[in-house]
Design an enzyme around this catalytic site. Sequence first.
Site, PDB file in Angstrom:
ATOM      1  N   ASP A 116      -5.080 -11.363  54.315  1.00  0.00           N
ATOM      2  CA  ASP A 116      -5.556 -10.277  53.466  1.00  0.00           C
ATOM      3  C   ASP A 116      -6.127  -9.141  54.310  1.00  0.00           C
ATOM      4  O   ASP A 116      -6.041  -7.972  53.936  1.00  0.00           O
ATOM      5  CB  ASP A 116      -6.631 -10.797  52.511  1.00  0.00           C
ATOM      6  N   GLU A 171       2.756 -17.867  46.994  1.00  0.00           N
ATOM      7  CA  GLU A 171       1.920 -18.959  47.521  1.00  0.00           C
ATOM      8  C   GLU A 171       2.016 -20.222  46.671  1.00  0.00           C
ATOM      9  O   GLU A 171       1.145 -21.084  46.736  1.00  0.00           O
ATOM     10  CB  GLU A 171       0.444 -18.534  47.631  1.00  0.00           C
TER      11      GLU A 171
END
Lengths: 556, 556
Positions: free
Chosen positions: A359, A489
């Site tokens: 991120d 994911e």
Amino acid sequence: MLKNKYVLDPWSIIEDKFDSTTVVDSESVFSLGNGKIGQRGNFEEDFSGNQSIGNYISGIYYKDKTKVGWWKKGYPDYFAKMVNCPNWNTIRIEINNKILDLNKCEVFSYRRELNMMEGWCERKVKFETPEKEKIKIVSKKFICLERENIGVIKYSITSLNKKIKIKILPSIDINIKNNDANWNQPFIETIGIETNDNYSKVNSKVINSDFQIATFFKTKYFINSNEVRTTYNKSNVKNLIGSSSEFDLNTNDELSLLKIGGYVNSNDTNFDEFENLIQKELKNSIDLGFENLLNENSKAWNKIWKDSDIVIDGDIMSQQGIRFNIFQLNQTFNGNDPKLNIGPKGFTGEKYGGVTYWDTEAYCIPFYLGTKKSIVAKNLLNQRYNQLPNAILNAEKIGLNHGAALYPMVTANGEECHNEWEITFEEIHRNAAIVQAIKKYLNFTDDFEFVNKKAIKILIAISRFWSQRVNYSNDLNKYVILGVTGPNEYENNVDNNWYTNYSAKWCLEYTIETLDKILKSEINTYNKVVIGTSLEKNEIKKWKKIIDNIYLPYSK
Amino acid sequence: MLKNKYVLDPWSIIEDKFDSTTVVDSESVFSLGNGKIGQRGNFEEDFSGNQSIGNYISGIYYKDKTKVGWWKKGYPDYFAKMVNCPNWNTIRIEINNKILDLNKCEVFSYRRELNMMEGWCERKVKFETPEKEKIKIVSKKFICLERENIGVIKYSITSLNKKIKIKILPSIDINIKNNDANWNQPFIETIGIETNDNYSKVNSKVINSDFQIATFFKTKYFINSNEVRTTYNKSNVKNLIGSSSEFDLNTNDELSLLKIGGYVNSNDTNFDEFENLIQKELKNSIDLGFENLLNENSKAWNKIWKDSDIVIDGDIMSQQGIRFNIFQLNQTFNGNDPKLNIGPKGFTGEKYGGVTYWDTEAYCIPFYLGTKKSIVAKNLLNQRYNQLPNAILNAEKIGLNHGAALYPMVTANGEECHNEWEITFEEIHRNAAIVQAIKKYLNFTDDFEFVNKKAIKILIAISRFWSQRVNYSNDLNKYVILGVTGPNEYENNVDNNWYTNYSAKWCLEYTIETLDKILKSEINTYNKVVIGTSLEKNEIKKWKKIIDNIYLPYSK
């Protein structure tokens, strides 16, 4: 969430009802931080309802032994987790010898405001105790942006209907544990305690590590805004380190406590210097007083907003939401310390361990590039450069070699922490996020020196990863990438995920483009890169072949 | 393994060297059991080297809270694990006030034999203690096939070079823990202790369950084969429950201890009846004496071998190997108790928890069908029938319905225990193993009543599983099965594993064939099955479509 629970406001998050069952949720929303230290929005006084005390220091973590039902090859030894520190915010209140606990009182007026424009949180509560004392509490606090080790609380208490005797124990609560501990074990141990009238300090050590921290605070008392002297009695409560004072209050008298406290840590300062640093921090702040410190902090936040505010007219909920995001990004990370990174949840709680994910590159670097000096993004990329050797070790775990690098899914110091095969070794598109961040940084800065000396080595290592990770399919006459987890994911062992395959191609293209640029502008630098990375012509040739022939599936 | 460490012999496993570093391995190889109780080949006396004490009762398990790093939907609450029970084999020896410990002695002669033909294990050791006493120990033991709750040890000790004083403490060691505990917690607690001269008993309770067990033993002493009286002193060692006796031994005198002990458990017997049952077991055995009990047991093993021996001429290693396999299958499970099943490791250790896997149907039922009465296989299949409701719940966890069943990967009582998505919910070919076992049982027995009343319900439920688990691929114009783990148990999320796809087709075919057979022979039974399982014509139609159109990949 904001829609139902909090009042709509362009600049503040406001809670105007007391609900003892959702205190834990609000503690997260009302978190405060300055990028280095931070805390959940806990009540200062005792609360017997469901709560979750949390105070954290960025970069101070515990190596929590990996927990896994079925061990698989390549799993890491530990998961790094931000340490839940002793709580310097604690203020135990006794009214006529009864410990104050909002959970046992009838609250008839409640308002909490997180003022994002100025970076403070204020809570005003009126309630009746079981003994029928009507009491008003006002607590206002902030974590100083410009004094990175401290926070400030002004805690005021007024009896609305009778004379009362108050005992107040501002303290450090050392009975704190991480909620996310794999084995329910403590992460820190207390190695020293000091209490001296209105000053207290606790030294702690992170278990099985070199990290040390000190938690400290100092206090002043006021009645109706006039400073008062008092006597201090050392706490006889085992887990509360501090001194108590007693006051007799007339109806409508306001007793106020100024508490300045926080943390110093061994990432910045030698343990021997802790005491000096603490005294300096306290000396520079306590005499300034609450209002001056608050003004100083408001100005600092004002400056941040000048560079980063986004105005959304006509939609107050979106306005409140976007400002909450910007506020949290700035509370979580400020870029001042090149050693720190961006915890996924900031200081709002323990989920995800507070350590580094992809991120940082995919979502956060663009924000900081746009709102801070470029050194901030550079520092973050520098961390990845310094961790390149560990990323190479990570790729070796799945049989790759010759300097191929797989950056970790989760890391504190470059070592992979995540122990789930289908994420750790399959969610490999994260490697491309690093390349994207490098490209964005370069587009923003033209910092060719960084590219020539450092970033190019990352690009080559990641290109080596992709070029070894692909297979050639004779059926398709294409390069394929088998067994990955794409950016959702969720779906594992997917063959030829479009995003992953395209990312591989894109990384290879950008590496070749960057190498060409270096070659055209500085032949000596280019040669240095080639020698330093043992880059072979055949490698680039293979990269081009992959670029031209990678399988990009599409639905007809 | 046998090749290097043990002597080649057609009927025995023989260890003729003492190696203190491989005691744990040999403990597994020299395990003894009777299908109900069993034990690792532990030394009776103290041993300070690496060892692993293990005594187990089939069907007595602890629900060990699932340990998993990343929780996924459908994971079970617990993993059932066979309980490591208090050790009734323990015999502490003190020679001239020093505790005997082979790890601290010089062993100059060592022979251990596991005699598979007669089902006993004998260990003969000569050694010198640090105090220069030369000692011979002979320990011979077996677990009674025809007395399912007890085992017998004859333990003899002789001084070869001087007079010695011996203190001997036959006891139950209650300081035993499972090595495979997820959370390092005890699985049982002691709820009662009794010691009365040569008799001792320990009552224990499995934690968080209704299982209770009693561990017990009784002793007799002999010098040079003549029974001797002695005085008994209650043990003052906290974890060793029993009474010690002391003897002065002349050189070459042989002191022998007969110890008969074992377990009773609440699967068979009410707790109130434990004491009666124990006294009955002891009364019926202790007076018979060692040799008579040994003969009785040899005969029982002889009978087993008559039905199940496989002779391999000209290859002694294969002969030894196949007999070891047959011996272990008979030690692990005897088919006498319809409640018990076949632990994957027998009583050799704790790996795999000692509970039921698809190995029962795929590998073990054929063996027991060929060597025991058919009721044994029927009992095992009956367990699956009784657990059908849990298998249906298991299939519902992955979204299937209308009575589709997925039998668990690992189970003690029908509830799934395995917590690894790619095994629990992907290694689905195990369902076909149940069908194969039903077919084998039927081929062997023509037990149509079992098929009509019970097995057909299993077949329909499993066929429903396959018919809902397939997908139709428009690209291939075939039914496909995506995301499975094939029988190599290693490659996960495989699409169209040939074995799995073929098994699905085969199960559907066999179910239809069996339904046809019932229809042709007993129309009333057929109608009962259809009504009882809400079987619809469309279902069978779809099964046929899948049979004709399932994708069976092959390499050109």
